[in-house]
Scaffold this motif. Sequence first.
Motif, PDB file in Angstrom:
ATOM      1  N   THR A  91       0.720  -1.204  -0.167  1.00  0.00           N
ATOM      2  CA  THR A  91       0.142  -0.285  -0.134  1.00  0.00           C
ATOM      3  C   THR A  91       0.615   0.988  -0.124  1.00  0.00           C
ATOM      4  O   THR A  91       0.745   1.905  -0.743  1.00  0.00           O
ATOM      5  CB  THR A  91      -0.981   0.244   1.458  1.00  0.00           C
ATOM      6  OG1 THR A  91      -1.329  -0.822   1.240  1.00  0.00           O
ATOM      7  CG2 THR A  91      -2.099   1.266   1.730  1.00  0.00           C
ATOM      8  N   SER A  95       1.525   4.723  -3.276  1.00  0.00           N
ATOM      9  CA  SER A  95       1.371   6.165  -2.909  1.00  0.00           C
ATOM     10  C   SER A  95       2.071   6.678  -3.235  1.00  0.00           C
ATOM     11  O   SER A  95       2.888   7.081  -3.910  1.00  0.00           O
ATOM     12  CB  SER A  95       1.403   6.100  -1.395  1.00  0.00           C
ATOM     13  OG  SER A  95       1.154   5.722  -0.698  1.00  0.00           O
ATOM     14  N   LYS A  96       1.390   7.698  -4.449  1.00  0.00           N
ATOM     15  CA  LYS A  96       2.249   8.678  -5.298  1.00  0.00           C
ATOM     16  C   LYS A  96       3.488   9.959  -4.839  1.00  0.00           C
ATOM     17  O   LYS A  96       4.135  10.728  -4.880  1.00  0.00           O
ATOM     18  CB  LYS A  96       0.404   9.913  -5.775  1.00  0.00           C
ATOM     19  CG  LYS A  96      -0.336   9.846  -6.685  1.00  0.00           C
ATOM     20  CD  LYS A  96      -0.674  10.247  -7.096  1.00  0.00           C
ATOM     21  CE  LYS A  96      -1.739   9.902  -8.432  1.00  0.00           C
ATOM     22  NZ  LYS A  96      -3.068  10.539  -9.103  1.00  0.00           N
ATOM     23  N   GLY A 278       1.973   4.592   7.553  1.00  0.00           N
ATOM     24  CA  GLY A 278       2.222   5.807   6.559  1.00  0.00           C
ATOM     25  C   GLY A 278       1.788   7.354   6.253  1.00  0.00           C
ATOM     26  O   GLY A 278       1.842   7.522   6.506  1.00  0.00           O
ATOM     27  N   SER A 294      -0.205  11.520   6.186  1.00  0.00           N
ATOM     28  CA  SER A 294      -0.553  10.652   5.165  1.00  0.00           C
ATOM     29  C   SER A 294       0.427  10.050   4.792  1.00  0.00           C
ATOM     30  O   SER A 294       0.091  11.349   3.319  1.00  0.00           O
ATOM     31  CB  SER A 294      -1.909   9.729   5.246  1.00  0.00           C
ATOM     32  OG  SER A 294      -1.420   8.485   4.335  1.00  0.00           O
ATOM     33  N   GLU A 296      -0.200   9.324   1.999  1.00  0.00           N
ATOM     34  CA  GLU A 296      -0.924   8.647   0.085  1.00  0.00           C
ATOM     35  C   GLU A 296      -1.273   9.811  -0.355  1.00  0.00           C
ATOM     36  O   GLU A 296      -1.782   9.880  -1.269  1.00  0.00           O
ATOM     37  CB  GLU A 296      -2.744   8.803   0.939  1.00  0.00           C
ATOM     38  CG  GLU A 296      -2.656   6.777   2.134  1.00  0.00           C
ATOM     39  CD  GLU A 296      -2.745   5.997   0.937  1.00  0.00           C
ATOM     40  OE1 GLU A 296      -3.047   6.700  -0.492  1.00  0.00           O
ATOM     41  OE2 GLU A 296      -1.929   4.714   0.806  1.00  0.00           O
ATOM     42  N   SER A 297      -1.173  11.192  -0.019  1.00  0.00           N
ATOM     43  CA  SER A 297      -0.969  12.495  -0.876  1.00  0.00           C
ATOM     44  C   SER A 297       0.249  13.486  -0.535  1.00  0.00           C
ATOM     45  O   SER A 297       0.221  13.359   0.803  1.00  0.00           O
ATOM     46  CB  SER A 297      -2.817  13.117  -0.522  1.00  0.00           C
ATOM     47  OG  SER A 297      -2.538  13.889   0.901  1.00  0.00           O
TER      48      SER A 297
END
Length: 338
Positions: A91, A95-96, A278, A294, A296-297
């Motif tokens: 995961t 992530s970008k 994360g 996070s 994630e972004s």
Amino acid sequence: MNLKNLWKYFHLSIRVGIYKTPFTSFMIFLYFIINRIQIKLRMVKLILPPPNLVISLTSRCNKTCSFCHYINELNSPNHEADELTLEGFKTLLRSKSVPKYGRVCLYGGEPLLNKDFFSILKLANNKKYLTTIVTNGLLVGKYLEELKNSKLNLMTLSYYKEDIEKIRESIKKISSYIPINVSYVVSNNRLDEIENMLEFSKDINAEMVTIENLRENGVTNEKTLFESKELRAIQKSLNTQYSDHFILRWSGFNTAPKENEKIRCIDFWDTIFLNAKGEVSPCCQYPLSSYKGSIESSCSSINSKEMISLRKSFINNIAPDACKGCHYLYKSDPLYKS
């Protein structure tokens, strides 16, 4: 960098195996160059994620070093929440804000305590990252065969004099398969051990030795070393004795900050520090409780309001409270001085 060190770095790069994946190695180099441009321009908002990804696989450790800056946070009763799984690692990599090319350092606690360690390492290798680990070496003997076949690019071994005879033979064996960087934290109570550490490093055929100045944690009587003629003389003498055997890197000794002295630390630009959830931390010297946001972004990780604010403070030569007393503020990190 002199020719002797240049040759040693070339030899290390061959052992690391960058020639095996020329396209990936080129892309890692390109990411590194772009990152250095971002650092040089002191960009507060990054266009490209930093190429260094340091991931805490676990908050457990099989040692309790009093000078560790995580000493009060390790081996929590709720440590399961801090264990990275293989699925969690997959995961993270999606992530970008995670670099697609670069170095992945598996960190802890003691990363070899994580049951998914070798699965995580295999995936990182399959994704063509340069893979490194920071370990105290106590479990190397137990996992010797797995490590031999792991394709790990570099092992950073933390030196503790009380463990040397427990790990010497297994480290000598693994050094034929994985290049070793011996890491030693020096302080007022650990200065006399440097030569023994260097002899150990020579005996195990280490490729590199990194001597880092202690960052005080307020828990023990271990003190950071401040620059002096005596310390510089010791450094010069040891360089003369041992620099033929391995790359020898020193962090700068501490100094009381002078008025308007320029902050030199680049961690806020150079490295992403991640935990199993994360969440992101500005620096590995910060406590485990500092991880938040996070990956994630970008806006909640590498370009979060906090990271942008921290970069601005460094640009304005203002040390955040959590950084005060760290020798890397005004001295070269040994990772970048060569």
